[in-house]
Design a protein around this motif. Structure first.
Motif, PDB file in Angstrom:
ATOM      1  N   ASP A  66       0.832  -1.213   0.000  1.00  0.00           N
ATOM      2  CA  ASP A  66       0.000   0.000   0.000  1.00  0.00           C
ATOM      3  C   ASP A  66       0.866   1.263   0.000  1.00  0.00           C
ATOM      4  O   ASP A  66       0.539   2.254  -0.667  1.00  0.00           O
ATOM      5  N   GLN A  67       1.963   1.245   0.769  1.00  0.00           N
ATOM      6  CA  GLN A  67       2.837   2.408   0.813  1.00  0.00           C
ATOM      7  C   GLN A  67       3.493   2.652  -0.550  1.00  0.00           C
ATOM      8  O   GLN A  67       3.615   3.801  -0.994  1.00  0.00           O
ATOM      9  N   GLU A  93       2.217   1.894  -3.381  1.00  0.00           N
ATOM     10  CA  GLU A  93       1.171   2.435  -4.252  1.00  0.00           C
ATOM     11  C   GLU A  93       0.951   3.919  -3.996  1.00  0.00           C
ATOM     12  O   GLU A  93       0.843   4.716  -4.939  1.00  0.00           O
ATOM     13  N   ARG A  94       0.897   4.319  -2.712  1.00  0.00           N
ATOM     14  CA  ARG A  94       0.660   5.720  -2.368  1.00  0.00           C
ATOM     15  C   ARG A  94       1.792   6.629  -2.828  1.00  0.00           C
ATOM     16  O   ARG A  94       1.562   7.745  -3.281  1.00  0.00           O
ATOM     17  N   GLU A  95       3.025   6.143  -2.691  1.00  0.00           N
ATOM     18  CA  GLU A  95       4.183   7.013  -2.888  1.00  0.00           C
ATOM     19  C   GLU A  95       4.896   6.793  -4.221  1.00  0.00           C
ATOM     20  O   GLU A  95       5.949   7.384  -4.462  1.00  0.00           O
TER      21      GLU A  95
END
Length: 429
Positions: free
Chosen positions: A169-170, A172-174
Motif C-alpha cells: 500500500d505504501q 502504491e501511495r508514494e
C-alpha cells in the motif's frame, strides 16, 4: 519510527551475504539485515504501578527484539525493491506492537483486544446486558463456546502477512512522488522467540540445510504454480481480461481454422485435461501462456506474488495486471528449539538468479564443501559460502558466454544470497 530500535547484527553473529553477480548494468536486487526492537504500544495500564519485571528492554521500555534478513528481487526498475528494503521491517515491527504482551504470555491469545494491547477475556456473567439483549435464549449459549484455538505462532504469521500488505500500500501511495518504478519479489526471514518465520512472495527461495538434510522453507509463485488461483479470479471477473484474453488453458495457441474441433483444455477447477469444442472466444490469447521460466501472465510477467507493479499493463493496452498479482506471502515456520544444531547447519536465502541454475542438492553440496574447509569459529566461513554460491552460479566468461563448471549457461540474472548460521559459535543463545 518509535517502535523500532536497532543494533548491529554483526556483533551477535556473522551471516554471509553476497549481492549481485556483476553482469547487469543496473543491479535491481536489494537486501536488508537488521535487529529490530519492538516496543509495546502505550496503553492506559502504563500509568498504573507495574508488578511485572519481565520483558523490559532497551532502556526500560517493554518489548522484544527480532532478527531480520530480506532479499528483494526488482523487475522493471529498482524503485520498489529499494523502498521495500528500507521499510518492510518497520511495517513488521509496527504490526507486532500490539502483540508484545500477548506473545510473552503463555495463556491463549484473547479473541478481542479491548482498550489495552493485552486484555483479559471477559466472563460472560460480567458482560452488561443492553436494552435489546436482556435475555439470552438457551439454544444460543453454546455458540459462544465454539471458539477457534489461535496460537501465538499464527499471530506472528498474521503480523508478517499484514506487514507485506501495508508495504505494498505504501508503494502504491508514494510511487508517483518517490518515482518508484516496477515491482519486486520479496523473501524475508524473521527470527523471533526461538522460531524462524520465512515469508516469500515471488520466485526467490529459501532452504535449511541441517546435518546434510535439505528442508524447503518456501516455494516459487509463478503463473504455473498459481494457475488455478489466476484462472478462478478471471472466471469470476471476466472484465479484468479486457476482451482480449481467455481464462481457459490450452496446450498451444488455437488457429481460426480449428473452430468447431475438439481440443484439450483445462479450467480453474481442473488439475487434469479434457476435450471441449472450440468456440470463437477460445481464439483469444490465454491468461497464462508458456512453460517453466517462460510462463507469463497476460504475456507480460513471470511472477504472481510480490510488491509494487501498480502501473503494470499489458503491452499496447489499458489492461491492468496488478489485480492478478498478490502481495501476500506464504509464511513457513521452523522451530529452532526442537533440534540441536551444529555450526554447519544454515538457512540459505537466494534470489532466482541462484536457483535458476543451481538446485537444492548442489547448494547443499557447496555449503558442506566450503564450511568444512574453515574452522567452526571462523567468522568468515558463512560469507565465503555465500560468495562461492554466487560465483558458481554466475559462471566463467568464455567465448560462448558465461558458462558453469558443467559447461551449461550461467545465470544471466542478478544473484543475491544470505547464508545464516543456525547453531554453534555465534548462535542465538
Amino acid at each position: 519510527m518509535r517502535c523500532c530500535g536497532r543494533k548491529s547484527l554483526y556483533t551477535l553473529f556473522p551471516p554471509g551475504r553476497v549481492i549481485n553477480a556483476g553482469k547487469s548494468q543496473h543491479n535491481e536486487d536489494q537486501a536488508c539485515c537488521e535487529v529490530v526492537f519492538v516496543e509495546r504500544r502505550p496503553s492506559s495500564r502504563d500509568r498504573l504501578p507495574s508488578r511485572e519485571g519481565g520483558g523490559e528492554l532497551d532502556g526500560g521500555k517493554k518489548g522484544f527484539y527480532f532478527y531480520y534478513w530480506a532479499l528483494f528481487d526488482g523487475h522493471a526498475g529498482s524503485g520498489a525493491a529499494v523502498m521495500a528494503s528500507k521499510k518492510l521491517h518497520l511495517h513488521i515491527c509496527e504490526q507486532l506492537r500490539d502483540l508484545v504482551d500477548i506473545l510473552q504470555d503463555p495463556c491463549p491469545p484473547p479473541i478481542c483486544l479491548v482498550h489495552d494491547a493485552r486484555a483479559s477475556p471477559v466472563e460472560p456473567s460480567q458482560v452488561p446486558l443492553t436494552e435489546d439483549n436482556r435475555e439470552v435464549p438457551n439454544d444460543a449459549v453454546p455458540r459462544f463456546h465454539l471458539e477457534k484455538a489461535v496460537s501465538h505462532e499464527s499471530l506472528v504469521i498474521g503480523a508478517i502477512e499484514n506487514a507485506f500488505k501495508h508495504m505494498d500500500d505504501q508503494i502504491e501511495r508514494e510511487r508517483a512522488s518517490q518515482r518508484l518504478s516496477g515491482g519486486c519479489c520479496a523473501l524475508a526471514a524473521v527470527y523471533l522467540m526461538g522460531k524462524f518465520y520465512v515469508a516469500n512472495a515471488g520466485d526467490s527461495r529459501a532452504i535449511i540445510i541441517r546435518n546434510g538434510e535439505i528442508i524447503p522453507m518456501s516455494r516459487e509463485f509463478t503463473p504455473e504454480t498459481e494457475r488455478q488461483r489466476l484462472q478462478f479470479l478471471a472466471f469470476l471477473r471476466p472484465e479484468l481480461l479486457g476482451k482480449e484474453f481467455t481464462h481457459l488453458e490450452f496446450p498451444r495457441r488455437i488457429q481460426p481454422k480449428e473452430l468447431g474441433k475438439k481440443m484439450l483444455y483445462r479450467d480453474q477447477n481442473m488439475n487434469g485435461w479434457a476435450y471441449k469444442k472450440i468456440e470463437e472466444d477460445d481464439l483469444k490469447f490465454p491468461l497464462i501462456y508458456g512453460e517453466g521460466k517462460k510462463a507469463r501472465v497476460m504475456a507480460t510477467i513471470g511472477v504472481t506474488r510480490g510488491l509494487g507493479d501498480h502501473d503494470l499493463r499489458v503491452f499496447s493496452s489499458n489492461i491492468h495486471i496488478k489485480p492478478f498479482l498478490s502481495c501476500f506471502p506464504e509464511v513457513r515456520v521452523y522451530d529452532l528449539t526442537q533440534y540441536e544444531h551444529c555450526p554447519d547447519d544454515v538457512l540459505v536465502l537466494g534470489t532466482d538468479g541462484l536457483w535458476d541454475v543451481t538446485n537444492d542438492k548442489e547448494v547443499a553440496g557447496v555449503v558442506m564443501e566450503v564450511l568444512t574447509s574453515y574452522e567452526p569459529n571462523d567468522p568468515c566461513r558463512y560469507t565465503m559460502v555465500a560468495q562461492e554460491l554466487v560465483v558458481r552460479s554466475r559462471g566463467v566468461l568464455k567465448e560462448r558466454g558465461w558458462r558453469l563448471a558443467n559447461d551449461k549457461l550461467g545465470s544471466g540474472d542478478d544473484i543475491s544470497v544470505f547464508v545464516i548460521p543456525l547453531g554453534g559459535p555465534g548462535n542465538y543463545t
